[in-house]
Design a protein around this motif. Sequence first.
Motif, mmCIF file in Angstrom:
data_model
loop_
_atom_site.group_PDB
_atom_site.id
_atom_site.type_symbol
_atom_site.label_atom_id
_atom_site.label_comp_id
_atom_site.label_asym_id
_atom_site.label_seq_id
_atom_site.Cartn_x
_atom_site.Cartn_y
_atom_site.Cartn_z
ATOM 1 N N ASP A 120 0.822 -1.207 0.000
ATOM 2 C CA ASP A 120 0.000 0.000 0.000
ATOM 3 C C ASP A 120 0.858 1.260 0.000
ATOM 4 O OD1 ASP A 120 -2.360 -1.403 0.035
ATOM 5 O OD2 ASP A 120 -3.236 -0.222 1.663
ATOM 6 N N GLN A 133 2.255 2.087 -3.371
ATOM 7 C CA GLN A 133 1.229 2.613 -4.272
ATOM 8 C C GLN A 133 0.929 4.074 -3.957
ATOM 9 O OE1 GLN A 133 0.298 0.644 -6.817
ATOM 10 N NE2 GLN A 133 1.699 -0.846 -5.897
ATOM 11 N N THR A 148 -7.472 7.582 -2.342
ATOM 12 C CA THR A 148 -8.758 6.932 -2.587
ATOM 13 C C THR A 148 -9.297 7.345 -3.952
ATOM 14 O OG1 THR A 148 -10.935 6.521 -1.581
ATOM 15 C CG2 THR A 148 -10.150 8.790 -1.576
ATOM 16 N N PRO A 149 -10.125 6.518 -4.586
ATOM 17 C CA PRO A 149 -10.730 6.918 -5.870
ATOM 18 C C PRO A 149 -11.501 8.224 -5.718
ATOM 19 C CG PRO A 149 -11.031 4.583 -5.508
ATOM 20 C CD PRO A 149 -10.456 5.124 -4.245
ATOM 21 N N ARG A 151 -15.170 8.422 -4.660
ATOM 22 C CA ARG A 151 -15.537 7.978 -3.321
ATOM 23 C C ARG A 151 -14.840 8.786 -2.241
ATOM 24 N NH1 ARG A 151 -13.719 1.962 -4.008
ATOM 25 N NH2 ARG A 151 -13.700 2.106 -1.711
ATOM 26 N N THR A 207 -15.041 8.077 1.719
ATOM 27 C CA THR A 207 -13.821 7.626 2.385
ATOM 28 C C THR A 207 -13.458 8.551 3.535
ATOM 29 O OG1 THR A 207 -12.998 6.667 0.313
ATOM 30 C CG2 THR A 207 -11.384 7.105 2.050
ATOM 31 N N TRP A 223 -7.793 10.080 -8.640
ATOM 32 C CA TRP A 223 -7.405 9.803 -7.261
ATOM 33 C C TRP A 223 -7.484 11.065 -6.416
ATOM 34 C CZ3 TRP A 223 -6.987 4.860 -5.986
ATOM 35 C CH2 TRP A 223 -6.621 3.931 -6.965
ATOM 36 N N LYS A 264 -11.529 -0.454 1.754
ATOM 37 C CA LYS A 264 -11.269 -1.316 0.610
ATOM 38 C C LYS A 264 -11.235 -0.482 -0.672
ATOM 39 C CE LYS A 264 -11.281 -4.998 3.159
ATOM 40 N NZ LYS A 264 -10.012 -5.693 3.465
ATOM 41 N N GLY A 265 -10.243 -0.740 -1.514
ATOM 42 C CA GLY A 265 -10.109 0.010 -2.757
ATOM 43 C C GLY A 265 -9.288 1.267 -2.611
ATOM 44 N N SER A 266 -8.883 1.602 -1.371
ATOM 45 C CA SER A 266 -8.020 2.757 -1.116
ATOM 46 C C SER A 266 -6.660 2.255 -0.641
ATOM 47 C CB SER A 266 -8.648 3.669 -0.061
ATOM 48 O OG SER A 266 -9.908 4.137 -0.472
ATOM 49 N N TYR A 267 -5.678 3.140 -0.678
ATOM 50 C CA TYR A 267 -4.334 2.796 -0.234
ATOM 51 C C TYR A 267 -3.963 3.666 0.958
ATOM 52 C CZ TYR A 267 -4.050 0.653 -4.875
ATOM 53 O OH TYR A 267 -4.293 -0.099 -5.995
#
Length: 706
Positions: free
Chosen positions: A56, A59, A427-428, A431, A435, A457, A485-488
């Motif tokens: 993570d 990334q 995070t996307p 979202r 988040t 992002w 979930k889906g975030s770093y």
Amino acid sequence: MGAGETTTTRTGRRRAVPWLVLGLWVAVLAFVAPFAAKLADVQHDRITDYLPANADSTQVAEIQEQLPGGESTELVLVYHRDGGLTAADRATAADQVEKIAGQHELTGSPRGIPSEDGTTLMYPVASNEPGTDEDLRDQLVNDVREVARGEGGLSVEVGGSGALSTDAAEVYDSLGGPLLYTTVAVVAVLLILIYRSPVLWLVPLAVAGIADYLSMGVAYGLNQAFGTTISGQSSGIMTILVFGAGTDYALLLVSRYREELRRIERPYDAMIAALRGCGPAVLASSGTVAAGLLCLLAADLNSSRGMGPLGTVGVLCALVAMLTLLPAILVLLGRRVFWPLVPAFGSEAKRRRSLFAAMGSSAGRRPLAVLATGGVLLGALALGAFNLPGSLKQEDSFVDKPEAVAAMETLARAYPESGTQPIDVITPEGRADETLAKIRDTRGVGSAEKGRTADGWTEISVIAKAAPQSAAETATIESLREGLKGSYVGGVSAQQIDLEDTNSRDTKVVVPLVLASVLLILIALLRSLVAPLLLVAAVVAVWAAALGIGGLVFGPVFGFEGTDPGLGLLSFVFLVALGVDYGIFLMHRMREESLSGKEPVAAALTALRTTGGVIASAGLVLAATFAVLTNMGLVALVELGFVISVGVLLDTFLVRTYLVTSASVALREKVWWPGRLSREPGSGSGPGSGPGPQESPEDSKTVTVA
């Protein structure tokens, strides 16, 4: 006529080949020179050069580089007065921060955060100006430090991840010159003592320097062709390996060459005989080191994976130089290079009592007792590993405390119940609000604010309630990763967590690969299964004992607050790969003696007598070169250098001389099972046999010296 032509041809070859080799090396060096000079340009010590490849935190760092302004350089200005800050102090802080904002483009308006006891005021500052350019980052940090100064009892320290990276870079930049000069000086002193010649020591040292230069050019080529990571740590280890391993190969070759000069008149022919005699052992030795290091390519940690190819380049360049350039120079210089102890043709070497002869005698008389005593000693030392300090925190990673670490310690004292180091969440974009809400609802989170958005992002900066790298902050990071979930989730503390987890994973993968590759090479060389297993078991025991000694001294003696997460894996790879070298030197000579007709006990003791001095000299040189790392400014390098140096000394003076010899004496011909020698002991000549003198066990009590 035919015979005369043959003699003339041989004489011409003896004269031409060394000069041809020398000419080829001049051409090679001329070719690699432009590339070797560029190695420093591709050496980087960014966090992504050390982080796990798929974690993570990696990334997060890579996505941050793509956000507007690139990677953010985060700093914390810490203003502190023991008796409490005055109004003038606060005004000074505000003025200095305003001046910094006028000189550099900051990502927001810095806001001062006072401590509850009123002694400290911190200003978090961030800028996207440097991006991923390390020079610009260092310039920004130095500019801020130039402005942020205290007087009259007011202390001002600049910390944060950006300042810490700059301080670490300064340490890595200082490694190159001092590391090389110290290594050369140490090797030079040892070679002078070993050879007792005013000239001879210069030859292997100069050849090692040329090999190091060649390795720099090859390393640059690997970077350009395959993107191999070049860091300060890996390039420093490469230099250590070139001089350490290269000098070991030189010691073995020169020792064998000296023997052959007493038996063969012409230096060229003597060198050919020496290369035939020790060449297989040197090739196998370098092969085990290269194979062990290349196993690091299976590591997920960027720093470990990059060290594998660079270490292999160093060893192979040393090998090529010591088996081609060194012989050519020695042949051209002739016997006089050994002055004043010149080995005359037809002469007999002086004989005297030897430490290794005495060791061999005791091992030969009571092999099982020696084995049991040595095993108990190594096992007792290995227990010290349970005393190793916990994982090394970032602020404890420097031998001499830099300003960034001092700032972190001031913050930890002034804000004991508050986080002072951001946790970065990526995070996307779609979202981001969802988040952010989840983050603020997560237990242990003090605050969270949205930052930059680009390419789908969004960046969110989170401050935990707990102190950096504490158990409570670790729990908060793990909760964020579990819930988002889906975030770093990244940042300095998250990076340390990923380093520990990945080192644990890499150890489980790389260690079996190293053992398997080394074992296969030994089986192919020694044509036996028992002898390779014996050597591998010995080096594993040495590694455990060396790590145990580290546990006994790192905290109580050196005062280190932690152990680098990669210490176990890297020390294992180096000690197993390098330690097997000396086993190869000993067992290969033992096999030679057995093939020449000696019975097993005589073969083992003769091998120890003839190689003991060389192994001791090589071990001292290798241990000393790695000991150079203990004088560097990073705790991780000091720990690695200490464990490897101690392990090499244990391997040289205890395991090789006593334990391996005792085991060979106890097992007799069974040590070569299932090979031919286990069925036909003392079978005379055969593939791989050498001339070896016929000696009795009593003869082995003396040693041949120049």
